[in-house]
Design an enzyme around this catalytic site. Structure first.
Site, short mmCIF file in Angstrom:
data_model
loop_
_atom_site.label_atom_id
_atom_site.label_comp_id
_atom_site.label_asym_id
_atom_site.label_seq_id
_atom_site.Cartn_x
_atom_site.Cartn_y
_atom_site.Cartn_z
N LYS A 184 0.80 -1.70 0.21
CA LYS A 184 -0.09 -0.18 -0.06
C LYS A 184 0.76 1.69 -0.05
O LYS A 184 2.34 0.90 0.31
CB LYS A 184 -0.82 -0.20 1.08
CG LYS A 184 -2.24 -1.53 0.93
CD LYS A 184 -2.83 -1.88 -0.05
CE LYS A 184 -4.09 -2.17 0.27
NZ LYS A 184 -4.24 -3.40 0.33
C1 LIG Z 1 -5.40 -4.50 1.12
C2 LIG Z 1 -6.46 -4.11 1.42
C3 LIG Z 1 -7.77 -4.59 1.91
C4 LIG Z 1 -7.22 -5.30 3.22
O1 LIG Z 1 -6.60 -4.64 4.20
P1 LIG Z 1 -5.55 -5.80 4.65
O2 LIG Z 1 -4.68 -4.19 5.81
O3 LIG Z 1 -3.91 -6.68 4.36
O4 LIG Z 1 -6.58 -6.24 5.50
C5 LIG Z 1 -9.59 -4.10 1.93
N1 LIG Z 1 -9.71 -3.69 0.74
C6 LIG Z 1 -8.82 -3.21 -0.31
C7 LIG Z 1 -10.07 -2.42 -1.40
C8 LIG Z 1 -7.41 -3.25 -0.52
O5 LIG Z 1 -7.35 -2.94 -1.51
#
Ligand SMILES: *Cc1c(COP(=O)(O)O)cnc(C)c1O
Length: 382
Positions: A184
């Protein structure tokens, strides 16, 4: 030929020193660094909100739905064009997701489709700021107000993103959840942040984040008065963020705007270089809003003359890591079979899926890396 990965975290010496400091301090689980990260996050949002650090965005979304009282028999409307975490948390609460299509121009949830999906059981909407481009939140919030629905923003891609000039996280929704997963825009390895303007939601999330204990471990062990006593007020979860992870987050957050700047530069470089090719570039933000550029999602135009699968294979053959965002939820066996979903119900998402893939976009890429990707795209299209 050196392989160019699809994504890489950008961890500097500041993060490493902060982690080492935590390791030496004796506080390896939730403690002063997690608290500081929360305070810094509130400041980043410009104040007026509370921030609750959690060990994933999935955990944050789960806590959000728990805090707003979603339960069995309830329906929550969300997009099929997302990662499964957005929808699985609805099932955690025993409620049912109602999937709707996206708008072709934004790849975000289609507000008109949301209205059509509302039933007497509908309780909430979970919009997703796809790729880091804001959802039309004024439309979503207007629908929510009109129908008495709660709104939980999946902002896993959206740090920092603005909508109508305001940072995502500070809008009128009930809760906003950010992700600090490895790929991210900022990362703590695993981690997330639940942000809300509602003190009751924040208080409930803090309790449920740690076993339903009515005080944080940090408060229990650092209070000056003897403080062995605690009470369990609910069967909570184990969703707290460690200080080791928060050490990364504190420094990543300080770099978030610089990271976004670099991501925007790379996106602009792609836009220019791909112009004229049979490729549909990703939608930009509207009205001067800030796009986090978490993803650079392209679609192959009809004239491309190559299938998406073959295109990705040709990119990999040239040493370029690629991904697809997303295999829509209506195609996954669990969601498809449980809710009797078919591609015809989601024509936009389905059409996008069949021709989409994502190019590498991260701060550690050099301009030469970007140019190499573009060269590979030209070869893959030839
Ligand atoms: C990465 C992601 C999540 C989950 O995030 P985590 O921190 O891995 O639990 C939820 N929604 C979207 C759209 C994502 O890209």
């Amino acid at each position: 030929m050196k392989f160019l990965p699809f994504a890489l975290p950008d961890i500097g010496e500041d993060e490493i020193a902060e982690v080492v400091d935590s390791l030496r301090s004796g506080w390896v689980t939730t403690g002063p660094k997690a608290k500081r990260f929360e305070q810094d996050f509130v400041e980043f949002m410009g104040g007026g909100v509370e921030a609750v650090a959690v060990n994933s965005a999935t955990a944050g979304l789960h806590l959000a739905l728990e805090a707003i009282g979603i339960g069995p028999g309830d329906e929550v409307i969300t997009t099929t064009h997302t990662f499964t975490a957005t929808a699985e948390v609805i099932r955690y609460m025993g409620a049912d997701p109602v999937f709707v299509d996206v708008s072709a121009g934004t790849l975000c949830i289609d507000p008109d489709a949301v209205v059509r999906a509302i039933t007497p059981r509908t309780r909430a909407i979970i919009p997703v700021h796809f790729g880091g481009r804001a959802v039309d939140m004024s439309a979503i919030l207007a629908i929510a107000r009109q129908h008495g629905l709660r709104v939980v923003e999946d902002a896993a891609h959206a740090l920092p993103t603005t909508c109508g000039g305001k940072l995502v996280g500070t809008l009128e929704s009930d809760v906003t959840v950010f992700s600090f997963y490895a790929n991210k825009t900022i990362t703590t390895g695993e981690g997330g942040m639940l942000v809300t303007r509602d003190p009751a939601i924040a208080a409930r999330a803090r309790i449920m984040r740690l076993h339903g204990i009515n005080r944080d471990a940090f408060d229990r062990f650092t209070a000056t008065a003897p403080s062995w006593y605690y009470e369990i007020v609910a069967p909570g979860f184990k969703y707290n963020l460690t200080d080791i992870a928060a050490s990364l987050g504190i420094h990543q957050l300080r770099k978030a705007n610089a990271f976004r700047q670099r991501r925007a530069e790379i996106a602009a470089r792609y836009d220019v270089a791909l112009a004229g090719l049979p490729i549909i570039c990703p939608p930009h933000a509207e009205n001067g809003d800030c796009h986090s550029w978490h993803l650079y999602v392209i679609q192959l135009a009809d004239e491309a003359g190559v299938s998406r699968d073959a295109f990705i294979e040709r990119m990999f053959a040239q040493g370029i890591g690629m991904s697809v965002h997303y295999i829509p939820l209506h195609l996954h066996p669990y969601w498809r079979d449980t809710y009797k979903l078919s591609p015809e119900m989601f024509p936009v998402s389905q059409r996008v899926y069949e021709r989409t893939c994502s190019l590498p976009l991260y701060t550690r890429m050099t301009n030469a890396d970007v140019d190499r990707v573009v060269d590979a795209v030209r070869v893959a299209l030839a």
